[in-house]
Design a protein around this motif. Structure first.
Motif, PDB file in Angstrom:
ATOM      1  N   TYR A  76      28.244  42.121   1.984  1.00 24.47           N
ATOM      2  CA  TYR A  76      27.706  40.777   2.203  1.00 24.47           C
ATOM      3  C   TYR A  76      28.280  39.849   1.131  1.00 24.47           C
ATOM      4  O   TYR A  76      27.971  39.965  -0.037  1.00 24.47           O
ATOM      5  CB  TYR A  76      26.183  40.842   2.131  1.00 24.47           C
ATOM      6  N   GLU A  82      31.035  34.261   1.990  1.00 26.60           N
ATOM      7  CA  GLU A  82      31.614  33.830   3.266  1.00 26.60           C
ATOM      8  C   GLU A  82      30.624  33.996   4.423  1.00 26.60           C
ATOM      9  O   GLU A  82      30.651  33.244   5.390  1.00 26.60           O
ATOM     10  CB  GLU A  82      32.874  34.669   3.532  1.00 26.60           C
ATOM     11  N   HIS A  83      29.734  34.980   4.315  1.00 23.23           N
ATOM     12  CA  HIS A  83      28.796  35.295   5.387  1.00 23.23           C
ATOM     13  C   HIS A  83      27.500  34.484   5.325  1.00 23.23           C
ATOM     14  O   HIS A  83      26.752  34.457   6.300  1.00 23.23           O
ATOM     15  CB  HIS A  83      28.445  36.784   5.340  1.00 23.23           C
ATOM     16  N   ARG A  87      26.312  31.669   8.159  1.00 23.94           N
ATOM     17  CA  ARG A  87      25.905  32.237   9.458  1.00 23.94           C
ATOM     18  C   ARG A  87      24.602  33.005   9.315  1.00 23.94           C
ATOM     19  O   ARG A  87      23.706  32.908  10.154  1.00 23.94           O
ATOM     20  CB  ARG A  87      27.016  33.143   9.995  1.00 23.94           C
ATOM     21  N   TYR A  88      24.474  33.782   8.252  1.00 24.88           N
ATOM     22  CA  TYR A  88      23.252  34.539   8.003  1.00 24.88           C
ATOM     23  C   TYR A  88      22.066  33.579   7.870  1.00 24.88           C
ATOM     24  O   TYR A  88      20.991  33.811   8.427  1.00 24.88           O
ATOM     25  CB  TYR A  88      23.420  35.388   6.736  1.00 24.88           C
ATOM     26  N   GLU A 109      32.785  35.592   9.705  1.00 25.26           N
ATOM     27  CA  GLU A 109      31.471  35.095  10.122  1.00 25.26           C
ATOM     28  C   GLU A 109      31.397  34.866  11.634  1.00 25.26           C
ATOM     29  O   GLU A 109      30.320  34.907  12.218  1.00 25.26           O
ATOM     30  CB  GLU A 109      31.045  33.840   9.349  1.00 25.26           C
ATOM     31  N   MET A 149      30.242  38.289  13.117  1.00 20.50           N
ATOM     32  CA  MET A 149      29.000  38.875  12.617  1.00 20.50           C
ATOM     33  C   MET A 149      28.006  39.114  13.748  1.00 20.50           C
ATOM     34  O   MET A 149      27.825  38.255  14.605  1.00 20.50           O
ATOM     35  CB  MET A 149      28.360  37.958  11.566  1.00 20.50           C
TER      36      MET A 149
END
Length: 191
Positions: free
Chosen positions: A19, A22-23, A26-27, A83, A86
């Motif tokens: 994780y 960059e993620h 979206r998370y 992302e 994901m």
């Protein structure tokens, strides 16, 4: 957790990557969902709080978090940002300082070989029947019910037969070095 900060697990249908920052956007968007908040017993965070949480999860020695990527989408669109591929996350929490072989897990992965775990626990909201059923199919047994937190605790004790079953179920998973975009391109680390 630093132990998985450079680890990518390549499966047939999913890829697990650490994780990273960059993620986070979206998370963060996912976690605005009231249903996801209810199912994960989470509170909404600001974007800044989510970045702080990602940093904490990456640095803390008692958490191991992976982002789940759709392998087919990721491989079909090599220039696409992670992302966009994901589909979820996997978390492992080392919750018992007296028992370093116990990890609380949210999704089953083959984490026992690197971390030397032989017990997995999942704490799930009592109303989350799909998750309870999924863990029971993975050989977890209910060991407790907490009426205060409205959750059940399911446990998998990894005996030698269970260990062999897990290894067989995950024999297709390949471990590779993970590098985010700041360290190099996907093509440089391709298989």
């Amino acid at each position: 957790m630093r132990v998985n900060q450079n680890t990518m697990l390549l499966g047939q249908k999913v890829i697990l990557v650490p994780y990273t920052t960059e993620h986070v956007p979206r998370y963060h968007e996912w976690m605005k969902s009231e249903e996801l908040q209810r199912l994960t017993a989470s509170e909404p965070l600001t974007l800044e709080q989510e970045y702080a949480m990602q940093h904490s999860w990456r640095e803390d020695s008692d958490k191991c978090t992976f982002i789940v990527l759709d392998a087919e989408k990721w491989q079909a669109q090599p220039d696409s940002a992670e992302e966009n591929c994901m589909v979820g996350d996997v978390n492992l929490f080392l919750t018992d300082l007296q028992d370093p072989t116990l990890g609380e897990i949210e999704v089953m992965i083959a984490g026992m070989t690197t971390l030397s775990l032989n017990k997995f626990e999942a704490k799930i909201g009592q109303g989350n029947e799909p998750s309870i059923c999924m863990f029971k199919k993975l050989h977890f047994e209910q060991v407790a019910m907490n009426s205060v937190f409205q959750e059940v605790t399911l446990r998998l004790l990894v005996s030698e037969p269970e260990r062999q079953w897990l290894l067989q179920q995950t024999s297709h998973v390949e471990e590779k070095q993970y590098r985010d975009r700041n360290w190099g391109s996907r093509e440089a680390n391709s298989w």
